[in-house]
Design a protein around this motif. Structure first.
Motif, short mmCIF file in Angstrom:
data_model
loop_
_atom_site.label_atom_id
_atom_site.label_comp_id
_atom_site.label_asym_id
_atom_site.label_seq_id
_atom_site.Cartn_x
_atom_site.Cartn_y
_atom_site.Cartn_z
N LYS A 105 -8.44 -6.41 -6.84
CA LYS A 105 -7.27 -5.93 -7.57
C LYS A 105 -7.66 -5.76 -9.02
N ALA A 106 -7.34 -4.62 -9.57
CA ALA A 106 -7.73 -4.31 -10.94
C ALA A 106 -6.88 -5.09 -11.94
N ASP A 107 -7.48 -5.40 -13.07
CA ASP A 107 -6.78 -6.07 -14.17
C ASP A 107 -6.07 -4.99 -14.99
N ALA A 108 -4.93 -4.51 -14.46
CA ALA A 108 -4.22 -3.41 -15.10
C ALA A 108 -3.75 -3.78 -16.50
N GLU A 109 -3.29 -5.01 -16.68
CA GLU A 109 -2.83 -5.44 -18.01
C GLU A 109 -3.97 -5.44 -19.01
N GLY A 110 -5.11 -5.97 -18.60
CA GLY A 110 -6.27 -6.00 -19.50
C GLY A 110 -6.77 -4.60 -19.82
N MET A 111 -6.76 -3.71 -18.84
CA MET A 111 -7.20 -2.34 -19.08
C MET A 111 -6.26 -1.63 -20.06
N GLU A 135 -15.68 6.13 -0.61
CA GLU A 135 -14.39 5.91 0.04
C GLU A 135 -14.07 4.43 0.03
N ARG A 136 -12.93 4.10 -0.55
CA ARG A 136 -12.47 2.72 -0.46
C ARG A 136 -11.46 2.62 0.68
N ASP A 137 -11.69 1.65 1.55
CA ASP A 137 -10.77 1.41 2.66
C ASP A 137 -10.74 -0.09 2.94
N ASP A 138 -9.71 -0.75 2.44
CA ASP A 138 -9.58 -2.18 2.66
C ASP A 138 -9.06 -2.50 4.06
N GLY A 139 -8.78 -1.45 4.85
CA GLY A 139 -8.37 -1.67 6.23
C GLY A 139 -7.05 -2.37 6.38
N MET A 140 -6.19 -2.25 5.41
CA MET A 140 -4.92 -2.98 5.44
C MET A 140 -3.77 -2.05 5.09
N ARG A 141 -2.99 -1.67 6.12
CA ARG A 141 -1.76 -0.92 5.85
C ARG A 141 -0.61 -1.52 6.64
N PRO A 142 -0.42 -2.83 6.57
CA PRO A 142 0.77 -3.43 7.15
C PRO A 142 1.99 -3.10 6.30
N GLU A 143 3.17 -3.14 6.93
CA GLU A 143 4.41 -2.79 6.23
C GLU A 143 5.49 -3.79 6.58
N GLY A 144 6.14 -4.31 5.54
CA GLY A 144 7.22 -5.26 5.73
C GLY A 144 8.50 -4.77 5.08
N PRO A 145 9.51 -5.62 4.98
CA PRO A 145 10.80 -5.20 4.41
C PRO A 145 10.71 -4.77 2.95
N ASP A 146 9.67 -5.25 2.24
CA ASP A 146 9.50 -4.85 0.84
C ASP A 146 8.44 -3.78 0.65
N GLY A 147 8.03 -3.16 1.74
CA GLY A 147 7.07 -2.07 1.62
C GLY A 147 5.71 -2.43 2.18
N PHE A 148 4.70 -1.66 1.76
CA PHE A 148 3.34 -1.84 2.26
C PHE A 148 2.64 -2.98 1.52
N TYR A 149 1.81 -3.70 2.25
CA TYR A 149 0.97 -4.73 1.62
C TYR A 149 0.08 -4.11 0.56
N ASP A 150 -0.44 -2.92 0.85
CA ASP A 150 -1.33 -2.22 -0.09
C ASP A 150 -0.94 -0.74 -0.05
N ASP A 151 -0.35 -0.27 -1.13
CA ASP A 151 0.12 1.12 -1.16
C ASP A 151 -1.02 2.11 -0.95
N GLY A 152 -2.23 1.71 -1.35
CA GLY A 152 -3.36 2.62 -1.20
C GLY A 152 -4.19 2.34 0.04
N GLY A 153 -3.75 1.43 0.88
CA GLY A 153 -4.54 1.02 2.02
C GLY A 153 -4.67 2.09 3.09
N ALA A 154 -5.88 2.33 3.54
CA ALA A 154 -6.18 3.20 4.69
C ALA A 154 -5.61 4.60 4.57
N LEU A 155 -5.43 5.11 3.36
CA LEU A 155 -4.84 6.44 3.22
C LEU A 155 -5.76 7.53 3.78
#
Length: 554
Positions: A105-111, A135-155
């Motif tokens: 996970k990127a340090d968005a605040e620091g950047m 190609e980045r693929d963390d292999g994680m696109r589960p989805e719950g009531p608050d959305g996806f675990y990783d919005d960029g996962g497995a796109l």
């Protein structure tokens, strides 16, 4: 054979060290990974630095321990300024690319604070552990009531599946990681009762073959410039489900016996006992769960090995095997019911010891080719190894890289380290809340010298000690045994010394510090001189025979 020009760094996710035939599994035959071991060195005591995807990988990529780089749990950002193997290798003229997973996970605040735009070249590298991304693929696109675990996962993978005709808004789940009842109903891979069913996907379109092809496409796209490719597979990590024909290759007759005891389950240790009471521990303590999952887990590994055969055959046919170092390892293991636990977040070897096979094509490695090594090694040793391969001077980076190059071991010139270390920050877990631990207390630290393993805990919780010689399965906790307190104290002192190393001083080299010991200050600072004769004349020249008008009234 020649010195390696390129590096192929292959990492599997959640692959146990003892689930490969070259490491002794009697039923799960992995001939292609075994073939690599026959060409290189199989390390039998390789340890990760944290039993969780994110922090383990951040340590591997930085060559630094977890409390040095600070990314102590999944989705805890790797702070801006931490140098990674990509940064080191690019400085030496070697490209460094990612194909697959990082769990970074990127340090968005620091950047943002430093004005680094994520879509700039530097910003993109900072956001991706220092890698350039094929190609980045963390292999994680589960989805719950608050959305996806990783919005960029497995796109990209999902786009590939849709292009192949797989329907739905999330084919990663509905096809690659779920079964189907034949009437169109998805049987989710998240439910382990479905683990023995075939994933609803053609085998060649599942995640492991897909990433293999992407890795080969990357390698084929490179020119003459040396490269490091981090080919980072998603499996055999959960969801535990695999396509045919791998789904029913293995049954209970092929499973390793479960390693656990009633005495363990009756432990008075609050952390170990608390982890057994977690839902995943409770689940894997049931034989029906273990029996369902193990067949799929072994099938996933078999598929991984078959893909290694595809990859290695291609490397050999294209001549790239002759100038490419190849590393095969894993970010951590999987309890699979051993010690009444599931997942990986504790310190038995089931979790923290991983396979590590290193193939070095150079003639210098002939002396160890096809051998096994019981030297203690760590995943943080890979970054300095790669720097060494790229022609860097490790001594110039010993203030940053906390691992040690494996080249001396590969060339038969070294015996390895005395200790291996691992740590785990569980401060954001429900267990920390149940134990009423402050965030600074919910941490554990492990050290092993190969004979004993000590695990220490914050919050005044007693240590755990295992004796590998008399208890190789780590079933007997000797932490409170009067007969072993000397060993507890000795290893505790090792941990204390390790914890006090100057790991945050990364802006000045150790060699510069050593040089400063013998260098005189020539910038006018003179300390301890009573008179002019008490200091070297050349140092006091600017202070002698000077004139200035007196201040009136004095």
């Amino acid at each position: 054979m020649s010195d390696p020009k390129n590096i192929l760094f292959i990492m599997f996710d959640q692959l146990r060290w003892d689930y490969l035939s070259c490491y002794g599994h009697p039923h799960l035959h992995t001939p292609h990974i075994d073939r690599l071991a026959s060409k290189g060195v199989r390390f039998d005591r390789a340890y990760i630095q944290s039993p969780l995807c994110g922090p383990s990988r951040m340590s591997t990529y930085t060559g630094r321990y977890v409390h040095s780089h600070g990314a102590s749990w999944n989705n805890v950002p790797l702070k801006v300024g931490e140098r990674t193997m990509g940064d080191h290798l690019r400085n030496l003229g070697m490209e460094c690319w990612l194909v697959g997973k990082t769990h970074m996970k990127a340090d968005a605040e620091g950047m943002a604070r430093l004005g680094l735009e994520p879509d700039s070249v530097i910003g993109a590298r900072v956001s991706e552990c220092g890698f350039d991304v094929f190609e980045r693929d963390d292999g994680m696109r589960p989805e719950g009531p608050d959305g996806f675990y990783d919005d960029g996962g497995a796109l990209k993978y999902n786009a590939y599946l849709r292009g192949k005709g797989y329907e739905g808004d999330n084919p990663w789940h509905d096809h690659a990681n779920s079964a189907n009842d034949g009437a169109g109903n998805v049987l989710s891979g998240w439910f382990m009762e479905n683990s023995d069913k075939p994933a609803n996907i053609a085998e060649e379109d599942s995640e492991t073959p897909y990433l293999t092809r992407r890795g080969m496409e990357f390698i084929e796209s490179r020119g003459d410039a040396p490269w490091c490719c981090h080919l980072s597979y998603i499996k055999p990590h959960w969801p535990y489900i695999v396509p045919a024909p791998y789904h029913d290759m293995y049954g209970p007759e092929h499973y390793l016996p479960v390693v656990r005891s009633d005495e363990e389950r009756d432990t008075n240790h609050p952390v170990f006992g608390g982890m057994m009471k977690a839902p995943v521990g409770q689940a894997f303590s049931q034989d029906q769960v273990r029996d369902k999952v193990l067949g799929a887990y072994m099938g996933l590994i078999k598929q991984c090995d078959d893909q290694m055969g595809v990859l290695f055959d291609w490397l050999e046919s294209t001549g790239r095997m002759e100038d490419t170092m190849i590393v095969v390892t894993s970010d951590h293991g999987d309890y699979l019911g051993d010690h009444w636990l599931g997942e990986k977040t504790f310190c038995h070897d089931t979790s923290v010891r991983v396979p590590m096979i290193v193939y070095d094509p150079s003639a210098k490695a002939d002396v160890t080719r096809g051998t096994s090594s019981d030297a203690l090694v760590q995943l943080i040793d890979l970054a300095p190894t790669f720097v060494d391969v790229a022609g860097g001077n490790i001594a110039d980076l010993d203030h940053v890289l906390e691992g040690a190059s494996l080249l001396p071991l590969l060339h038969g010139e070294d015996q390895g380290r005395d200790y291996a270390f691992c740590e785990y920050d569980y401060s954001m877990t429900p267990l920390a809340k149940r134990l009423d631990l402050d965030t600074a207390e919910a941490r554990l630290f492990m050290v092993t010298d190969g004979r004993y393993k000590l695990v220490e805990f914050g919050g005044g919780i007693r240590p755990i000690l295992f004796d590998f010689k008399n208890d190789p399965d780590e079933l007997i906790d000797l932490g409170e045994s009067v007969d072993y307190q000397e060993d507890v104290a000795r290893l505790s002192a090792v941990l204390d010394t390790w914890a006090r190393r100057p790991s945050q001083r990364t802006t000045i080299t150790n060699e510069t510090l050593r040089q400063n010991r013998t260098q005189r200050s020539t910038k006018g600072v003179i300390l301890g001189a009573y008179g002019e004769g008490d200091a070297d004349a050349d140092l006091t020249e600017k202070y002698r025979n000077r004139r200035a008008p007196p201040v009136r009234g004095h």
